[in-house]
Design a protein around this motif. Structure first.
Motif, mmCIF file in Angstrom:
data_model
loop_
_atom_site.group_PDB
_atom_site.id
_atom_site.type_symbol
_atom_site.label_atom_id
_atom_site.label_comp_id
_atom_site.label_asym_id
_atom_site.label_seq_id
_atom_site.Cartn_x
_atom_site.Cartn_y
_atom_site.Cartn_z
ATOM 1 N N ASN A 34 0.839 -1.208 0.000
ATOM 2 C CA ASN A 34 0.000 0.000 0.000
ATOM 3 C C ASN A 34 0.869 1.251 0.000
ATOM 4 N N LEU A 35 2.018 1.159 0.673
ATOM 5 C CA LEU A 35 2.957 2.281 0.727
ATOM 6 C C LEU A 35 3.663 2.464 -0.620
ATOM 7 N N THR A 36 4.064 1.369 -1.251
ATOM 8 C CA THR A 36 4.722 1.493 -2.559
ATOM 9 C C THR A 36 3.745 2.045 -3.605
ATOM 10 N N ALA A 37 2.472 1.671 -3.496
ATOM 11 C CA ALA A 37 1.469 2.227 -4.415
ATOM 12 C C ALA A 37 1.288 3.724 -4.168
ATOM 13 N N LYS A 38 1.360 4.130 -2.899
ATOM 14 C CA LYS A 38 1.250 5.555 -2.574
ATOM 15 C C LYS A 38 2.409 6.330 -3.185
ATOM 16 N N ILE A 39 3.631 5.780 -3.090
ATOM 17 C CA ILE A 39 4.801 6.435 -3.680
ATOM 18 C C ILE A 39 4.630 6.536 -5.200
ATOM 19 N N GLY A 59 10.757 -5.989 -5.956
ATOM 20 C CA GLY A 59 9.726 -5.438 -6.837
ATOM 21 C C GLY A 59 8.542 -4.766 -6.178
ATOM 22 N N GLY A 60 8.692 -4.298 -4.961
ATOM 23 C CA GLY A 60 7.583 -3.631 -4.282
ATOM 24 C C GLY A 60 7.116 -2.379 -5.000
ATOM 25 N N LEU A 61 8.040 -1.462 -5.276
ATOM 26 C CA LEU A 61 7.672 -0.239 -5.988
ATOM 27 C C LEU A 61 7.320 -0.548 -7.440
ATOM 28 N N THR A 62 7.980 -1.523 -8.027
ATOM 29 C CA THR A 62 7.680 -1.929 -9.403
ATOM 30 C C THR A 62 6.203 -2.282 -9.525
ATOM 31 N N ARG A 63 5.728 -3.066 -8.585
ATOM 32 C CA ARG A 63 4.318 -3.471 -8.589
ATOM 33 C C ARG A 63 3.400 -2.266 -8.375
ATOM 34 N N GLY A 64 3.832 -1.340 -7.524
ATOM 35 C CA GLY A 64 3.053 -0.125 -7.320
ATOM 36 C C GLY A 64 2.945 0.688 -8.597
ATOM 37 N N LEU A 65 4.053 0.841 -9.302
ATOM 38 C CA LEU A 65 4.068 1.623 -10.538
ATOM 39 C C LEU A 65 3.171 0.989 -11.604
ATOM 40 N N ALA A 120 11.244 6.925 -10.943
ATOM 41 C CA ALA A 120 10.743 6.665 -9.600
ATOM 42 C C ALA A 120 11.548 5.519 -9.017
ATOM 43 N N ALA A 121 12.098 5.722 -7.820
ATOM 44 C CA ALA A 121 12.968 4.690 -7.278
ATOM 45 C C ALA A 121 13.186 4.830 -5.779
ATOM 46 N N ASN A 122 13.288 3.686 -5.119
ATOM 47 C CA ASN A 122 13.840 3.608 -3.774
ATOM 48 C C ASN A 122 15.319 3.341 -4.008
ATOM 49 N N PRO A 189 9.494 6.050 8.449
ATOM 50 C CA PRO A 189 10.298 5.636 9.596
ATOM 51 C C PRO A 189 11.122 4.390 9.264
ATOM 52 N N PRO A 190 12.158 4.094 10.040
ATOM 53 C CA PRO A 190 12.992 2.916 9.779
ATOM 54 C C PRO A 190 12.200 1.617 9.714
ATOM 55 N N GLU A 191 11.157 1.491 10.564
ATOM 56 C CA GLU A 191 10.419 0.232 10.643
ATOM 57 C C GLU A 191 9.586 -0.064 9.399
ATOM 58 N N ALA A 192 9.525 0.882 8.455
ATOM 59 C CA ALA A 192 8.824 0.614 7.197
ATOM 60 C C ALA A 192 9.639 -0.299 6.280
ATOM 61 N N PHE A 193 10.908 -0.497 6.626
ATOM 62 C CA PHE A 193 11.829 -1.242 5.761
ATOM 63 C C PHE A 193 12.268 -2.564 6.388
#
Length: 279
Positions: A34-39, A59-65, A120-122, A189-193
């Motif tokens: 849900n966070l990667t989709a928000k980004i 592929g978390g952000l990849t899936r969001g994109l 777009a990238a982490n 925050p750190p705990e998101a990772f």
């Protein structure tokens, strides 16, 4: 099944493919889809754009994109362990995802993407700043990208948007703000990772301007800014000594006092100085 597509949750993907984050590669995986989709949404409307992603990991952000409708995503990943996981995403989005197992510093995105292009990238911590500087300092402007939506350590993000007079103000702020509109759009925050880094993170969105905010020769501006902030505690007449025989006159002509220090000088003044030193 995850909340944004039919693929497995990221923790399951990581376990299945044995993709433990490697410190040597600057990896910290963002597992909340849900966070990667928000980004991905923060990157803007992707439906008419190709997207460059560096360091997709599992592929978390990849899936969001892709879930947010990107026309095409080019994902460049150095870690070959991530290839099977990314291949599964490519299969779920036929014709939408191209994956390159390689070094983003060595790949020309224009050989694989069609403008308009968003990035777009982490970003991996160990190459994030170098990539940003490259994207901000192409030989020609406007650049091949229309916007950058990038995750950094919070400290780096604050350096990008810093204003004169602050400790974070320096070369990165000037390079970014000369040619883009830059703002922090999300704090994490750190705990998101996984694993949690020792620092907080932030997402910065940079929109390329059609033209720089003030006229200046790019190479001269970079030279002046690099020298000024390399010795930021010195007065500018000392930090820039040798750049011109009449340096103090050129500083004054740019609206800068020779006794000023770099951290108090505005972008407009630095651009004026670069022009005056080019004469």
């Amino acid at each position: 099944m995850s909340g944004i597509d039919t693929l497995p949750p990221l923790r399951q993907v990581i376990d299945t493919h044995g993709i433990a984050a490697k410190k040597s590669l600057g990896q910290n995986f963002l597992l909340d889809l849900n966070l990667t989709a928000k980004i991905a949404r923060l990157a803007g409307d992707l439906s008419q754009c190709d997207v460059l992603e560096v360091g997709p990991g599992p592929g978390g952000l990849t899936r969001g994109l892709l879930a947010e409708g990107a026309r095409k995503v080019l994902a460049i990943e150095k870690d070959s362990r991530c290839m099977p996981a990314l291949a599964e995403i490519a299969a779920a989005y036929p014709g939408k995802l191209e994956v390159i197992n390689g070094d983003a510093l060595q790949v020309d995105p224009l050989e694989h993407l069609t403008p308009p292009i968003r990035i777009a990238a982490n970003l991996p911590y160990n190459v994030g700043t170098e990539l940003l500087v490259r994207w901000l300092t192409p030989q020609e402007w406007p650049p091949f990208w229309s916007s950058l939506t990038l995750m950094f350590q919070k400290e780096v993000a604050e350096r990008i948007v810093a204003q004169p007079g602050s400790k974070a103000y320096g070369r990165l702020a000037l390079l970014a703000q000369w040619r883009t509109e830059a703002r922090i759009v999300l704090h994490l925050p750190p705990e998101a990772f996984s694993p949690p880094p020792k620092v907080h993170s932030a997402v910065v969105h940079l929109t390329a301007l059609p033209e720089p905010k003030y006229p200046a020769d790019p190479k001269k501006l970079e030279q002046v800014v690099a020298r000024a902030f390399n010795q930021r505690r010195k007065m500018l007449r000392a930090a820039l000594k040798g750049m011109a025989p009449d340096l103090e006159d050129r500083l004054l002509a740019s609206g800068i006092q020779p006794t000023d220090r770099a951290e108090t000088v505005s972008l407009e003044q630095f651009c004026a100085l670069s022009r005056n030193l080019s004469k």
